[in-house]
Structure formats: C-alpha cells, structure tokens
Design an enzyme around this catalytic site. Structure first.
Site, PDB file in Angstrom:
ATOM      1  N   ILE A   1     -73.311 -89.833 -57.637  1.00  0.00           N
ATOM      2  CA  ILE A   1     -74.799 -89.933 -57.610  1.00  0.00           C
ATOM      3  C   ILE A   1     -75.039 -91.454 -57.438  1.00  0.00           C
ATOM      4  CG2 ILE A   1     -75.389 -87.759 -58.792  1.00  0.00           C
ATOM      5  CD1 ILE A   1     -75.692 -89.236 -61.376  1.00  0.00           C
ATOM      6  N   ASP A   2     -76.434 -91.904 -57.019  1.00  0.00           N
ATOM      7  CA  ASP A   2     -76.738 -93.321 -56.909  1.00  0.00           C
ATOM      8  C   ASP A   2     -76.313 -94.206 -58.251  1.00  0.00           C
ATOM      9  OD1 ASP A   2     -77.144 -92.700 -54.123  1.00  0.00           O
ATOM     10  OD2 ASP A   2     -79.011 -92.511 -54.544  1.00  0.00           O
ATOM     11  N   LYS A   3     -76.483 -95.319 -58.120  1.00  0.00           N
ATOM     12  CA  LYS A   3     -76.441 -96.281 -58.978  1.00  0.00           C
ATOM     13  C   LYS A   3     -77.431 -95.962 -60.242  1.00  0.00           C
ATOM     14  CE  LYS A   3     -76.880-101.326 -60.110  1.00  0.00           C
ATOM     15  NZ  LYS A   3     -77.038-102.783 -59.760  1.00  0.00           N
TER      16      LYS A   3
ATOM     17  N   THR B   1     -79.507 -93.400 -60.282  1.00  0.00           N
ATOM     18  CA  THR B   1     -79.737 -91.991 -60.563  1.00  0.00           C
ATOM     19  C   THR B   1     -79.034 -91.572 -62.003  1.00  0.00           C
ATOM     20  OG1 THR B   1     -80.116 -91.433 -58.218  1.00  0.00           O
ATOM     21  CG2 THR B   1     -79.453 -89.564 -59.914  1.00  0.00           C
TER      22      THR B   1
ATOM     23  N   ARG C   1     -84.019 -88.603 -52.037  1.00  0.00           N
ATOM     24  CA  ARG C   1     -84.741 -89.591 -51.830  1.00  0.00           C
ATOM     25  C   ARG C   1     -85.496 -89.808 -50.550  1.00  0.00           C
ATOM     26  NH1 ARG C   1     -80.967 -94.399 -53.653  1.00  0.00           N
ATOM     27  NH2 ARG C   1     -83.023 -95.844 -53.334  1.00  0.00           N
TER      28      ARG C   1
END
Length: 305
Positions: A137-139, A141, A237
């Site tokens: 998962i993104d930084k 998130t 996103r």
C-alpha cells in the site's frame, strides 16, 4: 548454485516458457522465473530466450538458480503494530508515512527494515529488498498488510491476489458529495504517457475494477468504502479521481488547493481477508481508522450542509 534440467513433453508444446515453468517448478513464482529468464539463467536447448518463447516437444530447459544474494538492507528497531502472527504469516497495521520496502530515496525507515528487526523468517521470493512482501500500500495509505514468512506461504497468498479471491476493503474520504449510493469503476490503468510519475486511465492499460459504496456524506466530501476486484498501483486514487471525486490530501491526483492540511491521502486499508496457507481456512482482519482520520471526520460532521 543449483542447476535443474527439464525435457518438455508434447502436451506442453506451444506453451509459453514462463507459464510452463510456473507449473513445473515448485516454490517459485512466475515473476521470479521471468526474472531468471531475463538474466539468462534459463536456457532452452542451450540458448537464451524471452519469457514469451513458445515451447516445442522435447525441448531441453536448463534452469540455473543462483545463490541467494546476501541481504544488504539494514534491520531497524521500528515499532510495528502486529495484528496476527504464526509460522506462515504476519499481519501488520501500517502507519501513515511508512514506505513498504526500500527503493531509491527510501532505504531506511521502511516496513521491511522494521520486519527484519522483528523476525528472522521472511520469504525470499521478492529478493533482497522486498523479503516477505506479498502486496503493497502507498506510503501515506494506512492499514492492513499480510507478510509471508516462507516461500510456500508467499506463493499461496500471491495466487489469491492473482485470482482476486483475497478480500480487500478500503475507506476513502473523497472530494464532493457522491449522489449515487454505490457504483463500479471499470477502467484500465497504466503509466501516464505525459507524466511517468503518475498512473492514468489508458486504453492499453491493465484491467482494473473498483467497487465503491457511500458510507457517509458531508457538506462537500463523502466517505466511501472501496472494494478492490483487482490490485493495481494507485488504483483507488486514480479511479476515484477519474469520476470527479479525488481523495482528500492526495497531492498527486487530488485538488491543487486543499481545504485541510493533511499529511497524505485519506485512504485506509480497513479489512483484509484471505485463505490461510496451512489451515486453508478463511481468516479476516479489521483495522480501526487512525486518529487523524477520525478527527477529520468529526470536523466534517459539524459542517453545516
């Protein structure tokens, strides 16, 4: 260094070499085998080939598996919120601002650095900088990730990601009031041709589907539950932005002028469910929203509609 030789049977004639090997070779993912092909570690009749090479009856395939590279990523004593752990998996609740694995510009302070300090057993399939990492998962998130502690568990979990049987639900706070109570976004994703740092909706991109459902509406924002049918980079996103409802705090795909001072997009991986590699039973985990997310929701509830 380990060397193995296979002779192709007639029933596999015409099959791609990478697909064939993913069936024949136990304990190695298709992506790992594709990497060996790219590096010239897999030869057919003594010659290097590409992953899409079509096999012929009685082809000789030689696989050269190199010795594991000594891990050079440092372990770091970083606190982890571990929701569950056994001999196969670790389920963690990732905080905002933590990168999942080392990459240029982020070689320290990542989830992998923390995992290396926390335990000595992690799968090796994804190489030296991504041990144990099945998905990301993104930084900015927050929320749940499952980490594999051995290669067998890693392959088992990766197969669930590929066949879309792993349950993944996110809470996203988006700009604007969404009128419909639920919807589905089915748009292919790929690298933005004008800005390579971004993912975009592209005709020849990878198939991507996001289902969303409104949880709560506020004056100019909406809280939605997003269920991933596929798991592409930045999928939620980009998909939500594509229908005119970008995530709050998203500096890459969101509005240039943000109403609130946020440290990143308001996206939380709330539920993760999967079939356990050993017990073969379905298990599910839920993560509460982080405090900054809750505080923002309270502010939004007080706005006059």
């Amino acid at each position: 260094m380990e060397k193995t030789i296979f002779i192709v049977e007639k029933m596999f004639e015409g099959e791609r070499v990478d697909k064939y090997l993913s069936i024949i070779v136990e304990g190695k993912s298709r992506s790992y085998l594709q990497g060996l092909i790219t590096k010239g570690n897999i030869l057919i009749n003594g010659k290097e080939v590409k992953s899409n090479h079509k096999l012929k009856d009685l082809d000789e395939i030689k696989i050269i598996i190199p010795e594991p590279i000594e891990l050079k990523v440092d372990s770091e004593d970083i606190p982890l919120n571990v929701l569950y752990e056994d001999s196969d998996v670790i389920v963690v609740n990732k905080k905002r601002g933590m990168v999942v694995h080392p990459a240029p510009g982020n070689y320290n302070g990542t989830l992998v650095n923390a995992l290396l300090f926390y335990c000595s057993d992690l799968s090796t399939i994804n190489g030296v900088v991504r041990p144990g990492i099945v998905h990301r998962i993104d930084k900015d998130t927050t929320g749940i990730l499952v980490v594999a502690k051995n290669d067998e568990a890693h392959n088992f979990l990766s197969n669930q990601l590929r066949n879309h049987s792993m349950k993944r639900e996110y809470y996203a706070l988006v700009e604007g009031r969404i009128k419909e109570d639920k919807g589905t976004i089915d748009k292919p994703l790929g690298r933005n041709k004008k800005d390579r740092l971004k993912i975009g909706i592209v005709e020849d991109g990878r198939h991507a589907i996001t289902h969303y459902e409104v949880i709560e509406r506020y004056k100019n924002t909406t809280l939605v539950k997003c269920v991933l049918e596929t798991g592409r980079t930045h999928q939620i996103r980009v998909h939500m932005s594509s229908i005119g409802h970008p995530l709050l705090g998203d500096s890459l795909y969101g509005l240039k002028k943000q109403k609130f001072k946020l440290d990143g997009q308001m996206l939380h991986a709330r539920i993760l469910g999967f079939i356990h590699p050993t017990s073969k039973e379905f298990i599910e985990f839920t993560s509460d929203l982080p405090e900054d997310y809750k505080e923002l929701l309270e502010k939004l509830r007080k706005e006059v509609i």
